[in-house]
Motif scaffolding. Structure first.
Motif, PDB file in Angstrom:
ATOM      1  N   GLN A   1      38.843  36.999  41.509  1.00 39.02           N
ATOM      2  CA  GLN A   1      38.338  35.857  40.745  1.00 39.02           C
ATOM      3  C   GLN A   1      39.526  35.060  40.229  1.00 39.02           C
ATOM      4  O   GLN A   1      40.643  35.572  40.189  1.00 39.02           O
ATOM      5  N   PRO A   2      39.314  33.818  39.832  1.00 41.10           N
ATOM      6  CA  PRO A   2      40.420  33.060  39.244  1.00 41.10           C
ATOM      7  C   PRO A   2      41.011  33.795  38.049  1.00 41.10           C
ATOM      8  O   PRO A   2      40.284  34.374  37.242  1.00 41.10           O
TER       9      PRO A   2
ATOM     10  N   ARG B   1      42.101  31.585  47.920  1.00 48.15           N
ATOM     11  CA  ARG B   1      40.942  30.703  47.752  1.00 48.15           C
ATOM     12  C   ARG B   1      40.508  30.628  46.289  1.00 48.15           C
ATOM     13  O   ARG B   1      39.958  29.601  45.851  1.00 48.15           O
ATOM     14  N   SER B   2      40.757  31.691  45.538  1.00 49.82           N
ATOM     15  CA  SER B   2      40.401  31.711  44.115  1.00 49.82           C
ATOM     16  C   SER B   2      41.495  31.116  43.239  1.00 49.82           C
ATOM     17  O   SER B   2      41.386  31.149  42.013  1.00 49.82           O
TER      18      SER B   2
ATOM     19  N   ASN C   1      44.665  32.130  43.088  1.00 49.49           N
ATOM     20  CA  ASN C   1      45.648  33.123  42.646  1.00 49.49           C
ATOM     21  C   ASN C   1      46.850  33.154  43.577  1.00 49.49           C
ATOM     22  O   ASN C   1      46.737  32.851  44.760  1.00 49.49           O
TER      23      ASN C   1
END
Length: 261
Positions: A186-187, A217-218, A220
């Motif tokens: 997750q972000p 994609r998140s 990170n």
């Protein structure tokens, strides 16, 4: 860069009250460390010891990093399931943070990491909430360094392989994906550096690439260093010519990323 390390050994209290080793390595010339990392050994949760990653920690300490290698209870030797191993890793990270604070290192300059199953445990502690299979509300460390990690994409395994791993880890059927790291991306996940061989027989490089892509994609930071034709455990001194490269790249990652905070 310093040229030697100073070594000491202490104990930390495991989740069951027993005492486990924490091997500590710091710059040998007395200069304050600029970053810190606590590492956890591999061995499929059933074997291995803190001594395994002593060469890595010793060499990182010579580069100005406070480094520690921690033991944890093993399955069949004090741990009933992977949950006991994770609980110990969380305790070790807390103890390391206290030691680092005594040396002037705050939480924003600390990382966790490890090899194989130990890398997986470090990722679980950093990314999954302690009491339920949910993403952690905030990382417990500023970064993670994973040496040929396992358990990144467990959902992709065949059902029979999943059930076998559940039995090996001491968990009930259907729980394996509670420990699959890609499910918890997750972000806000901590920046991660992964060293992995393209011929790793435990965690296929394709799984690692999927995890890297999910992290990116998140939003990170996730850097994957691929080592052509290298198999699992390639990063140990004596196993290959990669040890120096792994340590140098890890030191750069820690010093450039964490000390910039």
């Amino acid at each position: 860069m310093t040229t030697a390390s100073r070594e000491s050994s202490t104990l930390y209290q495991a989740a069951d009250g027993s005492e486990l080793p924490l091997l500590v390595f710091e710059p040998g010339d007395g200069t304050p460390p600029r970053a810190g990392i606590v590492m956890f050994h591999g061995g499929a949760l059933r074997q291995g010891s803190a001594d395994t990653l002593a060469p890595h920690c010793r060499t990182l300490a010579a580069r100005g990093i406070l480094a520690a290698s921690a033991g944890y209870r093993l399955l069949g030797h004090g741990a009933a399931s992977i949950d006991d191993c994770i609980a110990d890793v969380r305790r070790a990270i807390e103890q390391f943070a206290r030691l680092a604070d005594q040396r002037g290192l705050g939480a924003s300059r600390l990382a966790s990491g490890g090899s194989s199953a130990g890398a997986h445990l470090a990722l679980v502690a950093a990314m999954i909430a302690p009491n339920e299979p949910a993403p952690a509300p905030k990382p417990g460390v500023a970064a993670v360094v994973a040496l040929n990690p396992a358990g990144l994409d467990l959902r992709s395994l065949a059902p029979d392989a999943q059930r076998s791993l559940e039995q090996q880890a001491g968990i009930r059927e259907g729980r394996l994906t509670d420990y699959s790291m890609i499910e918890f991306v997750q972000p806000g996940n901590p920046p991660t550096l992964i060293h992995h061989g393209t011929r790793d027989e435990v965690e296929p490089i394709e799984s690692v690439r999927r995890y890297r892509d999910a992290m990116e994609r998140s939003g990170n930071e996730c850097t994957l260093r691929e080592y052509e034709h290298a198999e699992h455990g390639f990063h140990y001194p004596g196993n290959s010519t990669h040890f120096d490269d792994v340590i140098a790249d890890t030191a750069r990652f820690l010093l450039d990323l964490i000390t910039a905070k």
